[in-house]
Design a protein around this motif. Structure first.
Motif, short mmCIF file in Angstrom:
data_model
loop_
_atom_site.label_atom_id
_atom_site.label_comp_id
_atom_site.label_asym_id
_atom_site.label_seq_id
_atom_site.Cartn_x
_atom_site.Cartn_y
_atom_site.Cartn_z
N UNK A 140 0.83 -1.20 0.00
CA UNK A 140 0.00 0.00 0.00
C UNK A 140 0.87 1.26 0.00
N UNK A 141 1.95 1.22 0.77
CA UNK A 141 2.84 2.36 0.88
C UNK A 141 3.50 2.65 -0.48
N UNK A 142 3.91 1.59 -1.17
CA UNK A 142 4.53 1.76 -2.48
C UNK A 142 3.54 2.35 -3.48
N UNK A 143 2.31 1.93 -3.40
CA UNK A 143 1.28 2.45 -4.29
C UNK A 143 1.07 3.95 -4.07
N UNK A 144 1.09 4.38 -2.82
CA UNK A 144 0.96 5.81 -2.53
C UNK A 144 2.13 6.61 -3.09
N UNK A 145 3.33 6.07 -2.97
CA UNK A 145 4.51 6.74 -3.52
C UNK A 145 4.43 6.83 -5.04
N UNK A 146 3.93 5.78 -5.68
CA UNK A 146 3.80 5.81 -7.13
C UNK A 146 2.75 6.82 -7.58
N UNK A 147 1.66 6.91 -6.86
CA UNK A 147 0.64 7.91 -7.18
C UNK A 147 1.20 9.31 -7.00
#
Length: 64
Positions: free
Chosen positions: A1-8
């Motif tokens: 989830x954290x990686x997804x936020x960084x990508x967004x």
């Protein structure tokens, strides 16, 4: 989830960062005349303050 936020965040913010990098020198150049005017006005006020305090300094006042 954290990686997804960084990508967004990366997808949304890289155009803003690129725009800021491209516009920063232009904004700096546009603000340069206002800085020079500010320096000149500051020097003028320092000169006026010095002239107003000159009689007190000539009479030997200890306060500046």
């Amino acid at each position: 989830m954290n990686l997804l936020l960084w990508l967004i965040l990366l997808v949304l913010c890289w155009p803003l960062a690129l725009l800021a990098l491209l516009l920063w020198p232009l904004l700096w150049l546009l603000s340069l005349p206002f800085r020079l005017i500010g320096i000149s006005v500051d020097a003028l006020f320092d000169l006026l303050r010095t002239l107003l305090h000159l009689p007190a300094r000539l009479l030997g006042s200890s306060k500046h």
